[in-house]
Design a protein around this motif. Structure first.
Motif, PDB file in Angstrom:
ATOM      1  N   PHE A  10       0.646  -1.283  -0.131  1.00 54.88           N
ATOM      2  CA  PHE A  10      -0.242   0.028  -0.146  1.00 54.88           C
ATOM      3  C   PHE A  10       0.906   1.066   0.012  1.00 54.88           C
ATOM      4  N   ALA A  11       1.664   0.842   0.979  1.00 61.41           N
ATOM      5  CA  ALA A  11       2.985   2.495   0.875  1.00 61.41           C
ATOM      6  C   ALA A  11       3.355   2.552  -0.556  1.00 61.41           C
ATOM      7  N   HIS A  12       3.844   1.761  -1.392  1.00 59.62           N
ATOM      8  CA  HIS A  12       3.888   2.091  -2.630  1.00 59.62           C
ATOM      9  C   HIS A  12       3.227   3.068  -3.638  1.00 59.62           C
ATOM     10  N   TYR A  13       1.969   1.834  -4.076  1.00 61.17           N
ATOM     11  CA  TYR A  13       1.077   2.065  -3.890  1.00 61.17           C
ATOM     12  C   TYR A  13      -0.002   3.982  -4.086  1.00 61.17           C
ATOM     13  N   ALA A  14       0.305   4.748  -2.908  1.00 57.27           N
ATOM     14  CA  ALA A  14      -0.284   5.867  -2.118  1.00 57.27           C
ATOM     15  C   ALA A  14       0.696   6.753  -2.771  1.00 57.27           C
ATOM     16  N   TRP A  15       2.513   6.146  -2.945  1.00 56.02           N
ATOM     17  CA  TRP A  15       3.098   7.413  -3.725  1.00 56.02           C
ATOM     18  C   TRP A  15       3.442   7.036  -5.250  1.00 56.02           C
ATOM     19  N   ILE A  16       2.593   6.750  -5.544  1.00 57.85           N
ATOM     20  CA  ILE A  16       2.431   6.334  -7.408  1.00 57.85           C
ATOM     21  C   ILE A  16       1.360   6.917  -7.374  1.00 57.85           C
ATOM     22  N   PHE A  17      -0.172   6.518  -6.361  1.00 54.22           N
ATOM     23  CA  PHE A  17      -0.900   7.475  -6.719  1.00 54.22           C
ATOM     24  C   PHE A  17      -1.398   8.639  -6.621  1.00 54.22           C
ATOM     25  N   CYS A  18      -0.418   9.356  -5.908  1.00 54.41           N
ATOM     26  CA  CYS A  18      -0.557  11.283  -5.789  1.00 54.41           C
ATOM     27  C   CYS A  18       0.359  11.605  -6.451  1.00 54.41           C
ATOM     28  N   THR A  19       1.447  10.597  -7.638  1.00 55.39           N
ATOM     29  CA  THR A  19       2.141  11.558  -8.351  1.00 55.39           C
ATOM     30  C   THR A  19       1.359  11.184  -9.507  1.00 55.39           C
ATOM     31  N   THR A  33      -9.207   1.963   5.480  1.00 58.94           N
ATOM     32  CA  THR A  33      -8.123   2.145   6.900  1.00 58.94           C
ATOM     33  C   THR A  33      -6.882   1.499   6.722  1.00 58.94           C
ATOM     34  N   TYR A  34      -7.587   0.031   7.040  1.00 59.16           N
ATOM     35  CA  TYR A  34      -6.800  -1.175   7.249  1.00 59.16           C
ATOM     36  C   TYR A  34      -5.483  -0.682   7.084  1.00 59.16           C
ATOM     37  N   PHE A  35      -5.427  -0.470   5.324  1.00 55.83           N
ATOM     38  CA  PHE A  35      -4.195  -0.105   4.946  1.00 55.83           C
ATOM     39  C   PHE A  35      -3.072   1.245   5.521  1.00 55.83           C
ATOM     40  N   VAL A  36      -3.934   2.386   6.048  1.00 55.85           N
ATOM     41  CA  VAL A  36      -3.454   3.157   5.956  1.00 55.85           C
ATOM     42  C   VAL A  36      -2.844   3.040   7.620  1.00 55.85           C
ATOM     43  N   ALA A  37      -2.901   2.096   8.627  1.00 54.42           N
ATOM     44  CA  ALA A  37      -2.391   1.395  10.098  1.00 54.42           C
ATOM     45  C   ALA A  37      -1.732   0.555   9.249  1.00 54.42           C
ATOM     46  N   HIS A  38      -1.984  -0.402   8.216  1.00 56.08           N
ATOM     47  CA  HIS A  38      -0.664  -1.144   7.783  1.00 56.08           C
ATOM     48  C   HIS A  38      -0.041  -0.984   6.907  1.00 56.08           C
ATOM     49  N   PRO A  39       1.034   0.058   6.317  1.00 51.40           N
ATOM     50  CA  PRO A  39       1.574   0.387   4.878  1.00 51.40           C
ATOM     51  C   PRO A  39       2.191  -0.959   4.332  1.00 51.40           C
ATOM     52  N   GLN A  40       2.583  -1.940   5.006  1.00 50.84           N
ATOM     53  CA  GLN A  40       3.275  -2.251   4.014  1.00 50.84           C
ATOM     54  C   GLN A  40       2.781  -3.605   3.756  1.00 50.84           C
ATOM     55  N   SER A  41       1.199  -3.198   4.170  1.00 50.83           N
ATOM     56  CA  SER A  41       0.617  -4.879   3.470  1.00 50.83           C
ATOM     57  C   SER A  41       0.056  -4.897   1.903  1.00 50.83           C
ATOM     58  N   ARG A  42       0.346  -6.052   1.714  1.00 52.13           N
ATOM     59  CA  ARG A  42       0.519  -5.985   0.044  1.00 52.13           C
ATOM     60  C   ARG A  42      -1.182  -5.740  -0.365  1.00 52.13           C
ATOM     61  N   MET A  43      -1.698  -4.746  -1.137  1.00 48.95           N
ATOM     62  CA  MET A  43      -3.092  -5.146  -1.571  1.00 48.95           C
ATOM     63  C   MET A  43      -3.299  -6.170  -2.473  1.00 48.95           C
ATOM     64  N   GLN A  79      -8.280   7.800  -1.456  1.00 50.45           N
ATOM     65  CA  GLN A  79      -8.793   8.916  -0.360  1.00 50.45           C
ATOM     66  C   GLN A  79      -7.166   8.648   0.799  1.00 50.45           C
ATOM     67  N   ALA A  80      -7.284   7.017   1.155  1.00 54.58           N
ATOM     68  CA  ALA A  80      -6.302   6.390   2.283  1.00 54.58           C
ATOM     69  C   ALA A  80      -4.840   6.857   1.719  1.00 54.58           C
ATOM     70  N   ALA A  81      -4.393   6.990   0.229  1.00 54.95           N
ATOM     71  CA  ALA A  81      -3.088   7.148   0.065  1.00 54.95           C
ATOM     72  C   ALA A  81      -3.276   8.584   0.328  1.00 54.95           C
ATOM     73  N   ILE A  82      -4.122   9.617   0.338  1.00 59.22           N
ATOM     74  CA  ILE A  82      -4.112  10.896   0.505  1.00 59.22           C
ATOM     75  C   ILE A  82      -3.699  10.968   1.778  1.00 59.22           C
ATOM     76  N   ALA A  83      -4.116  10.212   2.839  1.00 63.64           N
ATOM     77  CA  ALA A  83      -3.948  10.385   4.341  1.00 63.64           C
ATOM     78  C   ALA A  83      -2.569   9.745   4.476  1.00 63.64           C
ATOM     79  N   TYR A  84      -1.782   8.851   4.672  1.00 59.66           N
ATOM     80  CA  TYR A  84      -0.750   8.250   4.310  1.00 59.66           C
ATOM     81  C   TYR A  84       0.880   9.573   3.750  1.00 59.66           C
ATOM     82  N   VAL A  85      -0.223  10.266   2.779  1.00 61.02           N
ATOM     83  CA  VAL A  85       1.620  10.436   2.033  1.00 61.02           C
ATOM     84  C   VAL A  85       1.213  12.192   3.429  1.00 61.02           C
TER      85      VAL A  85
END
Length: 582
Positions: free
Chosen positions: A5-14, A74-84, A113-119
């Motif tokens: 998820f962490a990788h997805y979040a940065w790719i999405f925001c970019t 919400t789960y993925f924001v709390a566990h950003p290293q989990s695989r989607m 929105q989870a990606a934006i919240a994480y970033v």
């Protein structure tokens, strides 16, 4: 390959920034909007739109669907290293793999929105319940303003006309799914944001392309269609019927004006829907299990067009129906030429091709539309016809007054409507979200406040709606059950149709103390050994005795006059309260 998820979040925001610049290039300034706004007018428009955004933030109608829409995100924001993937992470199921593509779980709209919240470091609940309603409220206003500008070329009147339509729509709450209830109280949900923002913009760009024939607009339509799919899977059907409506309206327009050269652009308007069709085919063959006609997912939904119409129009005196048809007739009277023909046909065509008992019932049964058919009523030009009516009123009456009288008249009208909304309409007064907070239940309980502020980890068994709140506000924990409806479909698809009922009755026992379900409770506790159990205080003594008889040792972690938090024996020594429950 599944991505963290962490990788997805940065790719999405970019990608979001890249997409923003692409959309601005495709809009091509005045070529797209054909509206010239001086800087003062732009400021004026932004200030007015904030009224719509503020209304979306200030009013609330709690909807338990949020427990499912947000829980995985919400789960993925709390566990950003989990695989989607397609797994359901908020329901504890060690023996069965629960999966869902978009139904009963987060969609790209919530994951974005989870990606934006994480970033950004903000809470996803802050993004979803504070920022999102404001943005979607502003978006619904501007989408309505743009559609109004297709028919009336008077900017200031249209700005007020769109606001007037939003205000009038706010009073239309005669059914739970009336346009006012959705536009104002639930616009932050993806399915409503699509109906209130994306769908009007899709209509606007479609008609704009027909008038200007810019190829960039076809690409813009494609982006809108893809974004709509990300908001809600139901857009698959709604966009197809919306595009069909536009095509028939324009075909009749070509026939009436004897301009057959425009047949080719009408055909080209269907090109942006190619990805939608491909997505729909993929969805049906790979992810449509459990969503068929008469399935659990469609249980208790009407199977007739008339049944769905009563979601939109009250079966008594329908304010929405009366306002819609009167404003539609006035818009036909007030407009001329192309605008009059389009509004006339736009209001008629949907009734002939899908909003009638014969074809409607057929589509409901063959396309599995039991739980989404009612949304097709949003294809009608409503509240657009209200905006056109108000714009005409503003142009002919208010804007002819001197500036001072105009300000006084607008102020008095706004104050009157605000007073009516807050003090004379009980429904809206009761829905006032003040002080502003998340649009979810807020039980007054010291135990729950502690759980939400300090967090909770491990497996939890809790009654509804506490379980849903834990999924959103304590994502380190995982629930055994949240609510029966979605779990029925998930467990049925996993091959255990009775499991959802067992869990539901176990949770039901925690607040009802109904001893007929004590056996279900004991089975679930023995099988899953939850780390924590949340019990209604009124049911505590009964639950206590059942736990004692089954030799499950729990101690009281916290208690108040509403709830008791029980924790399994292995965690008890570290607790402040060491009173054994068994």
């Amino acid at each position: 390959m599944e991505m963290r998820f962490a990788h997805y979040a940065w790719i999405f925001c970019t990608g979001l920034f890249v997409l923003l610049f692409l959309v601005l290039w495709l809009m091509d300034g005045k070529l797209t909007f054909k509206i010239s706004l001086p800087p003062k007018t732009v400021i004026y428009a932004i200030c007015i739109s904030m009224i719509s955004g503020g209304g979306a933030l200030l009013f609330n109608r709690v909807d338990a669907d949020d427990f499912y829409y947000l829980a995985n995100a919400t789960y993925f924001v709390a566990h950003p290293q989990s695989r989607m993937g397609l797994e359901i992470n908020f329901i504890y199921s060690p023996d069965l793999k629960l999966t869902s593509f978009t139904w009963g779980t987060s969609t790209p709209f919530e994951y974005a929105q989870a990606a934006i919240a994480y970033v950004t470091g903000f809470s996803i609940l802050q993004i979803y319940y504070y920022l999102n309603p404001i943005l979607m409220g502003i978006g619904s206003y501007f989408s309505l303003f743009l559609c109004t500008s297709l028919f009336l070329k008077r900017t200031h009147a249209n700005l007020l006309g769109a606001l007037g339509a939003i205000v009038v729509v706010s009073f239309i709450d005669d059914t739970i799914r009336a346009v006012g209830n959705l536009y104002v109280t639930r616009i932050f949900q993806g399915k409503v944001a699509f109906l209130a923002v994306a769908l009007p913009v899709y209509f606007y760009v479609s008609f704009l392309y027909f008038g200007g024939l810019s190829k960039k607009l076809l690409w813009l339509l494609g982006i809108i269609a893809l974004a709509s799919i990300g908001m809600t899977a139901s857009s698959l059907f709604i966009l197809v019927f919306a595009s069909l409506t536009v095509a028939i309206v324009l075909l009749v327009e070509c026939w009436m004006t004897e301009n057959l050269r425009l047949l080719r652009p009408i055909c080209l308007l269907q090109l942006p829907l190619i990805p939608v069709f491909l997505y729909g085919i993929t969805y049906k063959f790979f992810f449509g299990k459990g969503l068929e006609a008469n399935s659990l997912a469609n249980a208790d939904w009407p199977t007739t067009m008339v049944g769905h119409a009563l979601f939109y129009f009250n079966n008594g005196f329908s304010w929405s129906g009366a306002i819609y048809f009167s404003c539609w007739l006035f818009a036909i009277y007030a407009l001329a030429g192309w605008g009059r023909r389009v509004i006339l046909l736009w209001g008629i065509v949907p009734w002939f091709i899908f909003l009638n008992p014969w074809l409607g019932d057929f589509f409901i049964k063959k396309l599995y539309l039991e739980n989404i058919y009612w949304r097709l009523f949003f294809i009608l030009p409503f509240p657009l016809v209200i905006a056109i009516t108000v714009s005409n009123f503003v142009e002919k009456i208010l804007l002819t007054l001197p500036t001072r009288s105009r300000v006084i008249s607008l102020g008095a009208t706004s104050a009157f409507l605000a007073g009516l909304l807050l003090f004379f309409v009980p429904t809206w007064r009761n829905l006032l979200n003040w002080p502003i907070r998340e649009k979810i239940p807020h039980p007054q309980s010291v135990v729950l406040e502690h759980i939400f502020s300090q967090g909770l980890s491990g497996v939890v068994l809790a009654p509804d709606p506490v379980s849903g709140l834990i999924a959103l506000k304590a994502p380190e924990a995982v629930n055994i059950v949240i609510r029966l409806g979605v779990e029925q479909v998930l467990f049925s698809n996993a091959g255990a149709p009775d499991e959802a009922w067992n869990r539901f009755w176990a949770a039901h026992f925690l607040w009802s103390a109904d001893k007929t379900h004590a056996v279900d409770f004991k089975k679930i506790v023995l099988r899953y050994r939850p780390d924590h159990i949340v019990v209604a205080a009124s049911a505590f003594s009964t639950v206590y005795s059942v736990l004692a008889s089954s030799r499950n040792i729990y101690c009281v972690s916290m208690e108040d006059d509403k709830y008791v938090l029980l924790t399994r024996e292995t965690h008890c020594p570290s607790l402040m309260h060491d009173k054994p429950a068994a």
